[in-house]
Scaffold this motif. Structure first.
Motif, mmCIF file in Angstrom:
data_model
loop_
_atom_site.group_PDB
_atom_site.id
_atom_site.type_symbol
_atom_site.label_atom_id
_atom_site.label_comp_id
_atom_site.label_asym_id
_atom_site.label_seq_id
_atom_site.Cartn_x
_atom_site.Cartn_y
_atom_site.Cartn_z
ATOM 1 N N VAL A 1 -93.549 9.764 -24.237
ATOM 2 C CA VAL A 1 -93.955 10.918 -23.573
ATOM 3 C C VAL A 1 -93.698 12.226 -24.513
ATOM 4 C CG1 VAL A 1 -93.300 12.297 -21.592
ATOM 5 C CG2 VAL A 1 -93.525 9.817 -21.212
ATOM 6 N N ALA A 2 -92.200 11.995 -24.849
ATOM 7 C CA ALA A 2 -91.483 13.034 -25.613
ATOM 8 C C ALA A 2 -92.420 13.524 -26.774
ATOM 9 C CB ALA A 2 -90.116 12.653 -26.402
ATOM 10 N N LYS A 3 -93.399 12.636 -27.621
ATOM 11 C CA LYS A 3 -94.219 13.213 -28.712
ATOM 12 C C LYS A 3 -95.116 14.142 -28.136
ATOM 13 C CE LYS A 3 -97.595 9.479 -28.356
ATOM 14 N NZ LYS A 3 -98.214 8.126 -29.164
ATOM 15 N N PHE A 4 -95.344 14.354 -27.019
ATOM 16 C CA PHE A 4 -96.425 15.170 -26.521
ATOM 17 C C PHE A 4 -95.484 16.599 -25.794
ATOM 18 C CE2 PHE A 4 -99.062 11.433 -26.305
ATOM 19 C CZ PHE A 4 -99.713 11.498 -27.257
ATOM 20 N N MET A 5 -94.392 16.706 -25.981
ATOM 21 C CA MET A 5 -93.612 17.642 -25.345
ATOM 22 C C MET A 5 -93.186 18.731 -26.774
ATOM 23 S SD MET A 5 -93.414 17.211 -22.250
ATOM 24 C CE MET A 5 -93.174 16.076 -20.909
ATOM 25 N N GLY B 1 -94.794 9.143 -11.946
ATOM 26 C CA GLY B 1 -95.027 10.219 -12.854
ATOM 27 C C GLY B 1 -94.264 11.440 -12.396
ATOM 28 N N VAL B 2 -94.603 12.508 -13.166
ATOM 29 C CA VAL B 2 -94.089 13.732 -12.559
ATOM 30 C C VAL B 2 -95.114 14.670 -13.033
ATOM 31 C CG1 VAL B 2 -92.419 15.424 -13.867
ATOM 32 C CG2 VAL B 2 -91.615 13.319 -13.701
ATOM 33 N N ILE B 3 -95.179 15.619 -12.055
ATOM 34 C CA ILE B 3 -96.166 16.790 -12.301
ATOM 35 C C ILE B 3 -95.469 18.054 -12.188
ATOM 36 C CG2 ILE B 3 -98.148 15.647 -11.174
ATOM 37 C CD1 ILE B 3 -97.811 16.917 -8.667
ATOM 38 N N LEU C 1 -97.783 17.062 -16.875
ATOM 39 C CA LEU C 1 -97.825 15.992 -15.919
ATOM 40 C C LEU C 1 -97.463 14.968 -16.909
ATOM 41 C CD1 LEU C 1 -100.586 13.755 -16.155
ATOM 42 C CD2 LEU C 1 -101.544 15.714 -15.780
ATOM 43 N N TYR C 2 -96.651 13.907 -16.715
ATOM 44 C CA TYR C 2 -96.586 12.792 -17.480
ATOM 45 C C TYR C 2 -96.204 11.573 -16.591
ATOM 46 C CZ TYR C 2 -91.399 14.058 -17.380
ATOM 47 O OH TYR C 2 -90.226 14.491 -16.775
ATOM 48 N N ALA C 3 -96.666 10.561 -17.003
ATOM 49 C CA ALA C 3 -96.527 9.158 -15.897
ATOM 50 C C ALA C 3 -95.412 8.274 -16.848
ATOM 51 C CB ALA C 3 -97.835 8.405 -16.445
ATOM 52 N N ASP C 4 -94.670 7.468 -15.759
ATOM 53 C CA ASP C 4 -93.825 6.451 -16.189
ATOM 54 C C ASP C 4 -94.584 6.006 -17.373
ATOM 55 O OD1 ASP C 4 -92.691 3.954 -16.738
ATOM 56 O OD2 ASP C 4 -92.436 3.350 -14.452
ATOM 57 N N PRO C 5 -93.797 5.885 -18.357
ATOM 58 C CA PRO C 5 -94.379 5.333 -19.700
ATOM 59 C C PRO C 5 -94.513 3.813 -19.684
ATOM 60 C CG PRO C 5 -92.185 5.948 -20.274
ATOM 61 C CD PRO C 5 -92.439 6.404 -18.690
ATOM 62 N N GLY D 1 -103.072 3.863 -16.521
ATOM 63 C CA GLY D 1 -104.017 4.207 -15.427
ATOM 64 C C GLY D 1 -103.545 4.833 -14.101
ATOM 65 N N VAL D 2 -102.551 5.937 -14.155
ATOM 66 C CA VAL D 2 -102.139 6.475 -13.262
ATOM 67 C C VAL D 2 -102.368 7.978 -13.444
ATOM 68 C CG1 VAL D 2 -100.253 5.023 -12.463
ATOM 69 C CG2 VAL D 2 -99.697 6.735 -14.001
ATOM 70 N N GLY D 3 -103.169 8.358 -14.306
ATOM 71 C CA GLY D 3 -103.629 9.829 -14.592
ATOM 72 C C GLY D 3 -104.364 10.337 -13.476
ATOM 73 N N ALA D 4 -105.319 9.654 -13.068
ATOM 74 C CA ALA D 4 -106.105 10.108 -11.734
ATOM 75 C C ALA D 4 -105.456 10.407 -10.748
ATOM 76 C CB ALA D 4 -107.291 9.221 -11.688
ATOM 77 N N LYS D 5 -104.265 9.604 -10.265
ATOM 78 C CA LYS D 5 -103.548 9.876 -9.074
ATOM 79 C C LYS D 5 -102.747 11.044 -9.413
ATOM 80 C CE LYS D 5 -103.312 4.842 -8.155
ATOM 81 N NZ LYS D 5 -102.740 3.717 -8.232
#
Length: 167
Positions: A36-40, A76-78, A92-96, A100-104
């Protein structure tokens, strides 16, 4: 807590200002996970910084952060920042550990932004090398409106959202 029905499952948005210590620790662990952190922009957050950030959210009307829970599972977090009457930016980020939870998460973002915040425009940006985020955003109808050396900037209007067939 905000509850939404999403298909067959119940989606709950837990405001960061209402997190218990276990939930706050989970969010920090996800946020600092290297996947996750690599995209922050900020690659690591200390526990003290995290607690201070959550505390400061209580008095900041321009930001809202939520832990997203589907049924009994945290997924995840929004977040919404730069909230005005007209627009806001989301992240947003999902539980790493989940796939497949991006759409939700995107559906929760759209529902909250357009139905609760009542904004006319929703914006986001992603590192230009973050192909999975850009693909997800474009799948949900966001259109690129600018790029620079590092980031791609996208947006969607309420009218654009209303014309989508996202089921």
């Amino acid at each position: 807590m905000i509850r939404e029905k999403s298909g067959e499952s119940q989606i709950n948005l837990i405001n960061f200002t209402e997190l218990n210590s276990e939930e706050a620790t989970k969010v920090l662990r996800w946020r600092n996970d290297k996947r996750v952190a690599k995209f922050m922009k900020n690659k690591s957050v200390s526990e003290a910084e995290h607690k201070n950030f959550i505390s400061n959210l209580k008095n900041d009307e321009t930001k809202r952060y939520f832990l997203v829970k589907e049924a009994d599972e945290y997924i995840g977090v929004i977040d919404f920042v730069d909230i005005t009457r007209k627009s806001c930016e989301f992240g947003l980020y999902a539980d790493p550990e989940l796939k497949g939870v991006g759409a939700k998460l995107m559906n929760a973002i759209f529902n909250y932004a357009f139905k609760i915040l009542n904004v006319a425009e929703l914006r986001a940006y992603a590192y230009s090398h973050n192909a999975s985020a850009l693909k997800l955003y474009e799948k949900f109808g966001l259109e690129v409106y600018a790029k620079d050396e590092e980031f791609t900037y996208l947006k969607i209007s309420l009218n654009g959202y209303n014309t989508l067939n996202l089921k």
